[in-house]
Design a protein around this motif. Sequence first.
Motif, PDB file in Angstrom:
ATOM      1  N   LEU A 168       0.830  -1.209   0.000  1.00  0.00           N
ATOM      2  CA  LEU A 168       0.000   0.000   0.000  1.00  0.00           C
ATOM      3  C   LEU A 168       0.861   1.254   0.000  1.00  0.00           C
ATOM      4  O   LEU A 168       0.583   2.218  -0.723  1.00  0.00           O
ATOM      5  N   ARG A 169       1.893   1.260   0.799  1.00  0.00           N
ATOM      6  CA  ARG A 169       2.766   2.442   0.861  1.00  0.00           C
ATOM      7  C   ARG A 169       3.482   2.679  -0.470  1.00  0.00           C
ATOM      8  O   ARG A 169       3.683   3.823  -0.881  1.00  0.00           O
ATOM      9  N   LEU A 170       3.825   1.598  -1.160  1.00  0.00           N
ATOM     10  CA  LEU A 170       4.477   1.747  -2.465  1.00  0.00           C
ATOM     11  C   LEU A 170       3.483   2.221  -3.523  1.00  0.00           C
ATOM     12  O   LEU A 170       3.834   2.991  -4.413  1.00  0.00           O
ATOM     13  N   ILE A 171       2.235   1.765  -3.421  1.00  0.00           N
ATOM     14  CA  ILE A 171       1.192   2.275  -4.315  1.00  0.00           C
ATOM     15  C   ILE A 171       1.049   3.782  -4.117  1.00  0.00           C
ATOM     16  O   ILE A 171       0.937   4.553  -5.070  1.00  0.00           O
ATOM     17  N   ASN A 177       2.598  -1.917 -10.519  1.00  0.00           N
ATOM     18  CA  ASN A 177       2.769  -3.280 -10.026  1.00  0.00           C
ATOM     19  C   ASN A 177       4.138  -3.836 -10.377  1.00  0.00           C
ATOM     20  O   ASN A 177       4.778  -4.524  -9.583  1.00  0.00           O
ATOM     21  N   GLY A 178       4.596  -3.523 -11.596  1.00  0.00           N
ATOM     22  CA  GLY A 178       5.913  -3.992 -12.012  1.00  0.00           C
ATOM     23  C   GLY A 178       7.029  -3.417 -11.162  1.00  0.00           C
ATOM     24  O   GLY A 178       7.971  -4.129 -10.790  1.00  0.00           O
ATOM     25  N   VAL A 185      11.102  -7.756  -4.826  1.00  0.00           N
ATOM     26  CA  VAL A 185      11.589  -9.032  -5.369  1.00  0.00           C
ATOM     27  C   VAL A 185      10.454 -10.074  -5.331  1.00  0.00           C
ATOM     28  O   VAL A 185      10.567 -11.154  -4.752  1.00  0.00           O
ATOM     29  N   LEU A 186       9.353  -9.714  -5.958  1.00  0.00           N
ATOM     30  CA  LEU A 186       8.200 -10.589  -6.068  1.00  0.00           C
ATOM     31  C   LEU A 186       7.762 -10.654  -7.528  1.00  0.00           C
ATOM     32  O   LEU A 186       8.181  -9.833  -8.348  1.00  0.00           O
ATOM     33  N   SER A 187       6.918 -11.618  -7.863  1.00  0.00           N
ATOM     34  CA  SER A 187       6.359 -11.660  -9.205  1.00  0.00           C
ATOM     35  C   SER A 187       5.235 -10.642  -9.301  1.00  0.00           C
ATOM     36  O   SER A 187       4.626 -10.257  -8.281  1.00  0.00           O
ATOM     37  N   VAL A 191       2.170  -9.508  -6.582  1.00  0.00           N
ATOM     38  CA  VAL A 191       1.848  -8.125  -6.232  1.00  0.00           C
ATOM     39  C   VAL A 191       0.379  -7.836  -6.523  1.00  0.00           C
ATOM     40  O   VAL A 191      -0.321  -7.203  -5.721  1.00  0.00           O
ATOM     41  N   LYS A 192      -0.099  -8.305  -7.671  1.00  0.00           N
ATOM     42  CA  LYS A 192      -1.494  -8.097  -8.042  1.00  0.00           C
ATOM     43  C   LYS A 192      -2.427  -8.703  -6.995  1.00  0.00           C
ATOM     44  O   LYS A 192      -3.450  -8.118  -6.639  1.00  0.00           O
ATOM     45  N   THR A 193      -2.044  -9.874  -6.470  1.00  0.00           N
ATOM     46  CA  THR A 193      -2.843 -10.520  -5.427  1.00  0.00           C
ATOM     47  C   THR A 193      -2.862  -9.679  -4.161  1.00  0.00           C
ATOM     48  O   THR A 193      -3.906  -9.488  -3.530  1.00  0.00           O
TER      49      THR A 193
END
Length: 221
Positions: A168-171, A177-178, A185-187, A191-193
């Motif tokens: 949330l903080r990164l949003i 998402n990318g 370091v996630l797919s 992240v979408k989930t």
Amino acid sequence: MTGAAPTRVLVCDDQVLIRTGFATIIDAQPDMEVVGECGDGRAAVELAGALRPDVVVMDVRMPVLDGIAATRLLAGAEVDHPVKVLVVTTFNLDEYVYEALRAGASGFLLKDAPAAQLLQGIRTVASGAALLAPEVTRELVGRYAERIRPVRAAPVDTGLTPRELEVLRLIAEGLSNGEIAERLVLSQETVKTYVSRLLAKLGLRDRVQAVVHAYRTGLVT
């Protein structure tokens, strides 16, 4: 035939030529259907209640009731059954963008955008996503963060896991998402989930609302 129902669109603009042009372009798409047209915000609210469109294409400056006020009545936080609103205007002013998003709009486009961009915008908003590029989010946050942020940021029990809170903080920083996937370091699917889960937990419609929520509750400083 795929069996999927077309996206029902209501077009609201006080300029007849623009309204008719939008309607013609939209109605020509096999996956869209114009269910109504109107020339002011009050009529848009009334028609939306009667016709139940999936998306309202909304102008800003109109008589009787402007597009921002109409958007608030259609898609605001107090609305029991909100309608997705795509604001399309000739006025490229940050204030309009900010107020439209605060009112509950899911996206913002300029009227001089190519027809393909308008159509993609409707599809994006109809899908439940927000039509704001990360760089636009960053600019808005940078310009209006002080206005969104509460005077005193009290601790908020969000019910989010530490990882969801981090996402949330990164949003709120305007990352896509990318970019979030690369940072953590996630797919992108993971992240979408996380994004879907945190939106559901907070009762938010899309990542635009997530940005405003994060600043207004003091989760981001």
